[in-house]
Design a protein around this motif. Structure first.
Motif, short mmCIF file in Angstrom:
data_model
loop_
_atom_site.label_atom_id
_atom_site.label_comp_id
_atom_site.label_asym_id
_atom_site.label_seq_id
_atom_site.Cartn_x
_atom_site.Cartn_y
_atom_site.Cartn_z
N GLY A 138 -10.61 7.47 7.48
CA GLY A 138 -10.78 8.55 6.51
C GLY A 138 -9.42 9.12 6.19
O GLY A 138 -8.43 8.85 6.89
N PHE A 139 -9.36 9.91 5.13
CA PHE A 139 -8.09 10.45 4.64
C PHE A 139 -7.88 11.89 5.10
O PHE A 139 -6.75 12.34 5.24
CB PHE A 139 -8.11 10.40 3.10
N TYR A 140 -8.97 12.60 5.33
CA TYR A 140 -8.85 14.05 5.61
C TYR A 140 -8.83 14.30 7.12
O TYR A 140 -7.77 14.17 7.74
CB TYR A 140 -9.92 14.82 4.82
N ASN A 185 3.64 6.06 10.77
CA ASN A 185 2.95 6.38 9.50
C ASN A 185 1.44 6.17 9.61
O ASN A 185 0.95 5.52 10.54
CB ASN A 185 3.53 5.54 8.36
N PHE A 186 0.76 6.74 8.64
CA PHE A 186 -0.70 6.73 8.51
C PHE A 186 -1.14 5.98 7.27
O PHE A 186 -0.52 6.15 6.21
CB PHE A 186 -1.15 8.14 8.15
N GLU A 187 -2.19 5.26 7.32
CA GLU A 187 -2.87 4.77 6.12
C GLU A 187 -4.28 4.37 6.52
O GLU A 187 -4.74 4.77 7.59
CB GLU A 187 -2.07 3.69 5.37
N MET A 188 -4.98 3.53 5.74
CA MET A 188 -6.40 3.32 6.01
C MET A 188 -6.86 1.85 6.07
O MET A 188 -8.05 1.60 6.08
CB MET A 188 -7.23 4.08 4.97
N GLU A 189 -5.92 0.90 6.05
CA GLU A 189 -6.36 -0.52 6.04
C GLU A 189 -5.64 -1.45 7.01
O GLU A 189 -6.23 -2.46 7.44
CB GLU A 189 -6.18 -1.14 4.62
N PRO A 238 -9.52 12.58 9.77
CA PRO A 238 -8.88 11.55 10.61
C PRO A 238 -7.37 11.47 10.42
O PRO A 238 -6.68 10.80 11.18
CB PRO A 238 -9.56 10.25 10.16
N GLN A 239 -6.84 12.15 9.38
CA GLN A 239 -5.38 12.23 9.24
C GLN A 239 -4.92 13.68 9.40
O GLN A 239 -3.85 14.07 8.92
CB GLN A 239 -4.93 11.65 7.89
N GLY A 240 -5.75 14.50 10.04
CA GLY A 240 -5.37 15.88 10.36
C GLY A 240 -5.39 16.84 9.19
O GLY A 240 -4.80 17.91 9.24
N ARG A 241 -6.09 16.47 8.10
CA ARG A 241 -6.14 17.36 6.93
C ARG A 241 -7.40 18.22 6.98
O ARG A 241 -8.49 17.69 7.25
CB ARG A 241 -6.15 16.56 5.63
N ALA A 242 -7.25 19.50 6.71
CA ALA A 242 -8.42 20.39 6.66
C ALA A 242 -8.38 21.16 5.35
O ALA A 242 -7.40 21.84 5.06
CB ALA A 242 -8.38 21.35 7.82
N ILE A 286 6.19 4.96 1.26
CA ILE A 286 5.96 6.26 1.92
C ILE A 286 5.98 7.36 0.85
O ILE A 286 7.04 7.75 0.36
CB ILE A 286 7.04 6.51 3.00
N ILE A 287 4.78 7.82 0.50
CA ILE A 287 4.68 8.79 -0.60
C ILE A 287 4.42 10.21 -0.09
O ILE A 287 4.41 11.16 -0.88
CB ILE A 287 3.59 8.38 -1.62
N ALA A 288 4.18 10.36 1.22
CA ALA A 288 3.99 11.70 1.79
C ALA A 288 4.71 11.75 3.13
O ALA A 288 4.83 10.72 3.80
CB ALA A 288 2.51 11.98 2.00
N ASN A 289 5.22 12.91 3.48
CA ASN A 289 5.66 13.11 4.87
C ASN A 289 4.80 14.21 5.46
O ASN A 289 4.88 15.37 5.06
CB ASN A 289 7.15 13.45 4.96
N ARG A 290 3.92 13.81 6.38
CA ARG A 290 2.90 14.73 6.90
C ARG A 290 3.50 15.77 7.85
O ARG A 290 2.91 16.81 8.07
CB ARG A 290 1.81 13.92 7.61
N VAL A 291 4.65 15.46 8.43
CA VAL A 291 5.28 16.41 9.36
C VAL A 291 5.99 17.50 8.55
O VAL A 291 5.90 18.69 8.86
CB VAL A 291 6.29 15.68 10.28
N GLY A 336 0.81 -1.21 0.00
CA GLY A 336 0.00 0.00 0.00
C GLY A 336 0.84 1.26 0.00
O GLY A 336 2.07 1.21 0.04
N THR A 337 0.16 2.41 -0.02
CA THR A 337 0.84 3.69 0.11
C THR A 337 0.52 4.26 1.48
O THR A 337 -0.46 3.87 2.12
CB THR A 337 0.42 4.68 -0.99
N SER A 338 1.34 5.21 1.90
CA SER A 338 1.20 5.71 3.27
C SER A 338 1.90 7.04 3.45
O SER A 338 2.81 7.39 2.69
CB SER A 338 1.81 4.65 4.20
N GLY A 339 1.46 7.78 4.47
CA GLY A 339 2.09 9.07 4.81
C GLY A 339 2.87 8.93 6.11
O GLY A 339 2.37 8.35 7.08
N ALA A 340 4.10 9.48 6.13
CA ALA A 340 4.94 9.36 7.33
C ALA A 340 4.50 10.34 8.41
O ALA A 340 4.05 11.46 8.12
CB ALA A 340 6.39 9.62 6.97
#
Ligand SMILES: O=P(O)(O)O[C@H]1O[C@H](CO)[C@@H](O)[C@H]1O
Ligand SMILES: O=c1cc[nH]c(=O)[nH]1
Length: 297
Positions: free
Chosen positions: A208-210, A244-248, A212-216, A269-274, A126-130
């Motif tokens: 959720g992606f938004y 890391n974050f993902e949804m499954e 629940p992963q701190g996206r607004a 890891i396709i995103a780094n959220r920090v 899968g893909t994921s954000g750090a």
């Protein structure tokens, strides 16, 4: 539900609305028969990613398309492999694991449980954000523990060990989460076979992606400090961090424990959220992970 009305066999039969079968005898959502499963099954979130796996196959013997569950069965360097897409979210993973389990552990003709149980081996690519600075973009991470912020396991009698319970409660308190999460370890056996050279991390699975992963984007979010809290969380006695974050993944690990299967989640890891950075070439890091897994089967 098991029904006891039919007394012809010794085992109770599973009713036709609990275990729904299609006209050809295949399981309801996956539309597969037992013969379509390989020893090690690869799963991916994005239906399009099935073809990025199967483009490496020497041949393809079978293909099925049903909703987000696209399946191909083929051979890679002489080994038979089933690859299935799941779409996004743990609700889809519950269906996937339940129906895969039914294919091997229930006699679909008699609707009775088989006395000898089979263990499935499943690898999620899968893909994921750090969630940490030091988990680099474009790296590959294998999930040791999964932390579920979704509510799937509220409907099952999931048993967590003492350590998992401790992390769940500690995290709930320290990160001020809206719910007590569930915490589950993945397959050590599969990690040994597939995880070499990858970052070993603990993955948060969100419903959720938004928000629940701190996206607004246009809505205000209820837990604006979520990202910061999860980034900061540290269980000192065990040196446990969230990476890391993902949804499954938590859905996979929870269902695997309930049903007795081996499941491993590996993440591109396709995103780094920090750092707020997104990969310049996500397909490259996903393709490299696919190739790595195929070569380790
Ligand atoms: O790339 P996949 O495997 O779908 O995994 C991640 O990407 C999706 C969100 O973009 C979610 O499913 C998340 O778990
Ligand atoms: O940030 C990310 C990237 C991929 N998948 C997720 O769920 N989150």
């Amino acid at each position: 539900m098991l029904t006891g009305g039919d007394t012809s066999g010794t085992m109770p039969k599973i009713s036709e609305t609990d275990l729904i079968l299609n006209k050809d005898g295949s399981v309801y959502h996956l539309n597969l028969l037992p013969k379509h499963l390989s020893d090690i099954i690869i799963t991916v979130g994005d239906p399009g990613r099935v073809y990025r796996v199967s483009e490496h196959f020497d041949d393809i013997e079978f293909e099925m398309n049903k909703r987000e569950y696209i399946t191909q069965v083929g051979t890679y360097k002489g080994k038979r492999i089933t690859v299935i897409s799941t779409g996004m979210g743990t609700d889809n993973i519950e269906i996937l694991l339940t129906e895969l389990d039914a294919l091997v552990n229930i006699d679909l003709k008699t609707r009775e449980l088989k006395s000898k149980k089979k263990k499935l081996k499943i690898i999620r690519i899968g893909t994921s954000g750090a969630l940490q600075d030091d988990v680099p973009l474009d790296s590959h991470l294998v999930t040791d523990y999964a932390v579920g912020l979704d509510n799937l396991m509220s409907f099952y009698n999931l048993e967590m060990n003492e350590f998992e319970e401790e992390i769940a409660n500690d995290l709930y308190k320290k990160a001020k989460l809206p719910i007590v999460p569930y915490v589950i370890k993945g397959s050590e056996m599969l990690r040994e076979q597939f995880g070499e050279g990858m970052i070993v991390g603990n993955t948060v699975t969100t419903p959720g992606f938004y928000a629940p992963q701190g996206r607004a984007l246009r809505t205000s979010i209820k837990y604006p400090a979520l990202l910061e809290e999860l980034n900061y969380y540290h269980n000192k006695s065990s040196d446990f961090w969230l990476t890391n974050f993902e949804m499954e993944t938590a859905g996979y690990y929870g269902m695997a424990r309930l049903l007795g299967h081996e499941v491993l989640s590996v993440n591109a890891i396709i995103a780094n959220r920090v750092k707020n950075k997104f990969s310049k070439d996500p397909n490259k890091v996903i393709d490299a992970l696919i190739k790595k897994i195929l070569d380790r089967i």
